[in-house]
Design an enzyme around this catalytic site. Structure first.
Site, PDB file in Angstrom:
ATOM      1  N   ASN A 164     -14.353  -0.507  19.675  1.00  0.00           N
ATOM      2  CA  ASN A 164     -13.623  -1.468  18.832  1.00  0.00           C
ATOM      3  C   ASN A 164     -14.018  -1.301  17.368  1.00  0.00           C
ATOM      4  OD1 ASN A 164     -11.674  -3.504  18.501  1.00  0.00           O
ATOM      5  ND2 ASN A 164     -13.239  -5.114  18.443  1.00  0.00           N
ATOM      6  N   HIS A 245      25.553  -4.535 -24.168  1.00  0.00           N
ATOM      7  CA  HIS A 245      26.020  -5.824 -23.637  1.00  0.00           C
ATOM      8  C   HIS A 245      27.325  -5.657 -22.867  1.00  0.00           C
ATOM      9  CE1 HIS A 245      23.014  -7.655 -26.289  1.00  0.00           C
ATOM     10  NE2 HIS A 245      23.494  -6.870 -27.239  1.00  0.00           N
ATOM     11  N   GLN A 321     -20.263  -2.528  -1.520  1.00  0.00           N
ATOM     12  CA  GLN A 321     -20.066  -1.769  -0.280  1.00  0.00           C
ATOM     13  C   GLN A 321     -18.829  -0.894  -0.378  1.00  0.00           C
ATOM     14  OE1 GLN A 321     -18.819  -3.187   4.027  1.00  0.00           O
ATOM     15  NE2 GLN A 321     -21.014  -3.500   3.729  1.00  0.00           N
ATOM     16  N   SER A 369      34.029   3.293   4.072  1.00  0.00           N
ATOM     17  CA  SER A 369      34.201   1.896   4.459  1.00  0.00           C
ATOM     18  C   SER A 369      34.807   1.843   5.849  1.00  0.00           C
ATOM     19  CB  SER A 369      35.113   1.164   3.462  1.00  0.00           C
ATOM     20  OG  SER A 369      35.521  -0.093   3.963  1.00  0.00           O
ATOM     21  N   SER A 370      34.377   0.859   6.639  1.00  0.00           N
ATOM     22  CA  SER A 370      34.896   0.745   7.999  1.00  0.00           C
ATOM     23  C   SER A 370      36.332   0.223   8.018  1.00  0.00           C
ATOM     24  CB  SER A 370      33.999  -0.176   8.820  1.00  0.00           C
ATOM     25  OG  SER A 370      34.010  -1.491   8.285  1.00  0.00           O
ATOM     26  N   VAL A 376      34.926   5.914  -1.571  1.00  0.00           N
ATOM     27  CA  VAL A 376      33.836   6.881  -1.723  1.00  0.00           C
ATOM     28  C   VAL A 376      32.746   6.136  -2.489  1.00  0.00           C
ATOM     29  CG1 VAL A 376      33.117   9.148  -2.542  1.00  0.00           C
ATOM     30  CG2 VAL A 376      35.500   8.769  -1.865  1.00  0.00           C
ATOM     31  N   ASN A 377      31.873   5.510  -1.771  1.00  0.00           N
ATOM     32  CA  ASN A 377      30.896   4.608  -2.382  1.00  0.00           C
ATOM     33  C   ASN A 377      29.664   5.346  -2.903  1.00  0.00           C
ATOM     34  OD1 ASN A 377      32.473   2.343  -1.736  1.00  0.00           O
ATOM     35  ND2 ASN A 377      31.585   2.210   0.306  1.00  0.00           N
ATOM     36  N   ARG A 409     -18.254  -7.430  -0.437  1.00  0.00           N
ATOM     37  CA  ARG A 409     -17.148  -6.846   0.315  1.00  0.00           C
ATOM     38  C   ARG A 409     -16.581  -7.867   1.286  1.00  0.00           C
ATOM     39  NH1 ARG A 409     -15.675  -2.765   4.586  1.00  0.00           N
ATOM     40  NH2 ARG A 409     -13.425  -2.831   4.332  1.00  0.00           N
ATOM     41  N   THR A 415      -6.888  -3.789   5.966  1.00  0.00           N
ATOM     42  CA  THR A 415      -5.533  -3.867   6.522  1.00  0.00           C
ATOM     43  C   THR A 415      -4.478  -3.544   5.467  1.00  0.00           C
ATOM     44  OG1 THR A 415      -4.039  -5.261   7.829  1.00  0.00           O
ATOM     45  CG2 THR A 415      -5.263  -6.346   6.064  1.00  0.00           C
ATOM     46  N   ARG A 418      -3.928   0.270   4.887  1.00  0.00           N
ATOM     47  CA  ARG A 418      -3.146   0.947   5.924  1.00  0.00           C
ATOM     48  C   ARG A 418      -1.655   0.979   5.584  1.00  0.00           C
ATOM     49  NH1 ARG A 418      -5.906   2.056  10.590  1.00  0.00           N
ATOM     50  NH2 ARG A 418      -7.995   1.148  10.752  1.00  0.00           N
TER      51      ARG A 418
END
Length: 542
Positions: A164, A245, A321, A369-370, A376-377, A409, A415, A418
Site C-alpha cells: 500500500n 470593437h 521533505q 450538421s446532423s 462546414v463548421n 510537507r 494526488t 498525478r
C-alpha cells in the site's frame, strides 16, 4: 444492437443482467488487442466476461454487466469505459504522452532514480559498504532501466497491493530483481538509502516533465508556430479590413495579423524553454539528517547536487521533505499563457471564417450538421479552444496549489501531481486540433476585397492626418462630419480631397489611396516574422 445502443437503452427501473452484442467482439479471443506486455502503448478495446450462444440471428456475445439499476459495468478500461476522454475518444491523438505521463511512466522514472542512486553510492569513497561495481554489474543495473517493460510495471503494482505504498513497492521490486546477482545482492539494503519517498518522486516528476516537453509538447508547439508563420509569409501582401470593437478600422494584411500570433506564441515558447526544472535529494525534511548520522564525514549536500544535476535537473538546495514546486507553477503558467494566445488565434480564425475571409476544404464523407447538409463548421478551432480551456483549468490548479504545503510537507501535492498529464494532454490535443484546422484553410480574396470595397470610410484617418500636417483647421471634426455613421464611397471621398487646400503632391497622394493600399508597413512586418520565428524557435528545450 451494438454496445453503445445497449448502454443508451438502460432503464434504471429494470434489472438487466446482460447486454448483447452481435459479432462485434471476437468469439475466439475478445481481449486480443489489449495492451501487450511491453512498453508499446495502444488503445485498449472492450474487455469483459463473455458467454456465447447461437440463435437464428447468429452468434451472440453476452457481456456481463451489473444490474441496470446500479449503473455499474463489470468491465475493464476501454475507449468506451474511460472516464477521461484523453484515454478514450482522443487516445490516438495524445498517446505519445503516455510513456511519460502515465502510471507506467511514473514507475519507470522512479526505477531510474533508485538505480542511479545506488550507482552513485558505489562511486562515493566514503561509503565503503557499497564498493565500486564491476562493468557487468553496472550493465545489469542499467538494463533494468533501459529494458523496463509493462510486465515490470505490473509487477510493481502487484507488490504495491501488499505494501500500500507505491515508492516502497519500487524498492522491493528492485531488491527482487537483483537478489540473484552475486555482486548487487550484497548491497540490496542500499537501494533507497537515506531517501524519503519524495527524493525519488520529485526527480521522477521532473524527468517526466522534461521528456514530455522535449519530445512531445514543445515539438508540437513548434509545428503550430511554423504553420501560423507560413500563413503570415504566404499572405503578407493580401489586404484585409481590420476590425476594432467589431467595426471597420484601418486596413492591414492577412499575413501581418497571422504574424502577430506567430510572434506571440514564439516568445512564450522561448520563455517556456528557459524555465529550469528543479530537484532535491536531501532526505526526510531537507537537512540530510539520516545521511549525516550514518556517514558524518561525507559531504552530502555536494553529493546530492552532483546526483541531481547528473540527471539533467537543476539542484534546489533549500527544501523541506518536498521540492517546493515553484518551478512547476512557473512552467504551467507559461503553458497557460501559450494556450491563451492560441485561444485568441482560434477565435480570430473562427471569426474570419464567419466573415468568409477563409474557406475550409471539405472531406468526402464528413458531416457538418446532423440536420443542415450545407454546413462546414470550424470545428477544429472550436475543439482547440475548448481543450485549451480544459487544459488551463487543470494547469491553473496545479500552479496555484503546488507551491503550498503545510509545514514540512502534506500529501495534497501527491494526488494533484498525478494530473499533470491531464493539463498537458488537453494542451497537446488543442495544438493538434488547431493544426488540423489550419491545414483546411483557403484564403478567399474575393470576400476580402469586397469587404474593403465597401469600407471607404477608413480613409478618414489618413486624410485628417495629412490635413493636420498642413494646418487645415479642425481636420478631425470635418472628417467626422463626413464619415461617422454614414455610408461613404470612393466618389464622396474624392470630392472631399479635391476641396482641400493642401499642396498638390499631398493631394495627389491622397487621391491615389484606396482601402486596399492603405496598409502601412503591414507587408514588411508579415514577411520579416519568418526571421523572428526562426531565431526564437532555435531556442533550447527544457
Amino acid at each position: 444492437m451494438d454496445l453503445v445502443a445497449c448502454l443508451r437503452s438502460l432503464n434504471p427501473k429494470t434489472t438487466t443482467p446482460y447486454l448483447y452484442q452481435l459479432n462485434s467482439i471476437s468469439t475466439q479471443n475478445p481481449c486480443s488487442n489489449l495492451l501487450s506486455s511491453n512498453t508499446s502503448f495502444r488503445s485498449p478495446i472492450w474487455k469483459a466476461s463473455l458467454k456465447q450462444s447461437t440463435n437464428s440471428t447468429g452468434t451472440v456475445s453476452k457481456i456481463k454487466m451489473a444490474t441496470a439499476a446500479e449503473y455499474t459495468l463489470d468491465v475493464e478500461l476501454s475507449s468506451l469505459t474511460a472516464l477521461c476522454p484523453l484515454d478514450g475518444r482522443y487516445w490516438t491523438k495524445v498517446k505519445d504522452l503516455a510513456p511519460f505521463m502515465s502510471e507506467f511512466g511514473l514507475i519507470k522514472y522512479r526505477v531510474l532514480v533508485e538505480v542511479r542512486w545506488l550507482l552513485k553510492l558505489s562511486q562515493i569513497s566514503g561509503v565503503p559498504e557499497v564498493p565500486r561495481f564491476s562493468r557487468e554489474a553496472e550493465s545489469y543495473l542499467q538494463d533494468i532501466i533501459d529494458q523496463f517493460s509493462m510486465d515490470d510495471a505490473l509487477e510493481v503494482k502487484k507488490i504495491e497491493k501488499v505494501t500500500n505504498h507505491d515508492v516502497k513497492a519500487v524498492e522491493y521490486f528492485l531488491k527482487q530483481r537483483c537478489q540473484s546477482h552475486p555482486e548487487i545482492s550484497k548491497v540490496l539494503e542500499f537501494f533507497h538509502f537515506a531517501c524519503t519517498s519524495e527524493d525519488i518522486n520529485n526527480l521522477a516528476h521532473a524527468l517526466m516533465l522534461q521528456e514530455s516537453l522535449n519530445k512531445v509538447i514543445i515539438p508540437m508547439m513548434d509545428k503550430l508556430i511554423t504553420a501560423i508563420c507560413n500563413i503570415a509569409t504566404a499572405n503578407a501582401s493580401i489586404p484585409m479590413l481590420s476590425r476594432t470593437h467589431g467595426q471597420p478600422a484601418s486596413p492591414t494584411t492577412l499575413g501581418k495579423e497571422m504574424a502577430i500570433f506567430s510572434y506571440r506564441l514564439s516568445r512564450e515558447r522561448e520563455k517556456l524553454s528557459q524555465i529550469e526544472l528543479l530537484g532535491k535529494f536531501a532526505g526526510a525534511v531537507g537537512n540530510y539528517n539520516a545521511h549525516i548520522v550514518a556517514y558524518p564525514e561525507v559531504n552530502w549536500p555536494q553529493i546530492a547536487e552532483e546526483f541531481v544535476t547528473s540527471l539533467g535537473i537543476s539542484f534546489n538546495p533549500y527544501v523541506t521533505q518536498i521540492e517546493s514546486h515553484d518551478y512547476m507553477a512557473r512552467l504551467f503558467n507559461s503553458i497557460i499563457l501559450f494556450n491563451n494566445i492560441l485561444v485568441d488565434f482560434d477565435r480570430d480564425i473562427w471569426g474570419y471564417i464567419s466573415l468568409g475571409f477563409f474557406k475550409q476544404t471539405t472531406k468526402d464523407g464528413e458531416i457538418g450538421s446532423s440536420t443542415m447538409p450545407h454546413k462546414v463548421n470550424p470545428i477544429d478551432f472550436e475543439n482547440s479552444e475548448g481543450n485549451c480551456g480544459i487544459a488551463n483549468g487543470a494547469l491553473s490548479h496545479l500552479s496555484s496549489k503546488l507551491p503550498i504545503s503545510r509545514w514540512q510537507r502534506d500529501l495534497t501535492d501527491s494526488t494533484v501531481l498525478r494530473n499533470m498529464g491531464v493539463g498537458l494532454g488537453h494542451s497537446l490535443l488543442s495544438y493538434i486540433s488547431a493544426l488540423q484546422g489550419i491545414a483546411k484553410l483557403q484564403v478567399n480574396e474575393t470576400a476580402l476585397n469586397a469587404d474593403l470595397d465597401n469600407s471607404w470610410e477608413v480613409l478618414a484617418e489618413p486624410i485628417q492626418t495629412v490635413m493636420r500636417r498642413y494646418d487645415v483647421p479642425e481636420p478631425y471634426e470635418k472628417l467626422k462630419e463626413l464619415t461617422r455613421g454614414k455610408k461613404v464611397n470612393g466618389e464622396s471621398i474624392r470630392e472631399f480631397i479635391e476641396s482641400l487646400v493642401i499642396p498638390i503632391e499631398a493631394k495627389k497622394n491622397l487621391l491615389n489611396l484606396r482601402p486596399h493600399t492603405y496598409i502601412g508597413a503591414a507587408v514588411e512586418l508579415a514577411k520579416s516574422v519568418d526571421v523572428v520565428g526562426s531565431i526564437v524557435n532555435g531556442a533550447k528545450r527544457v
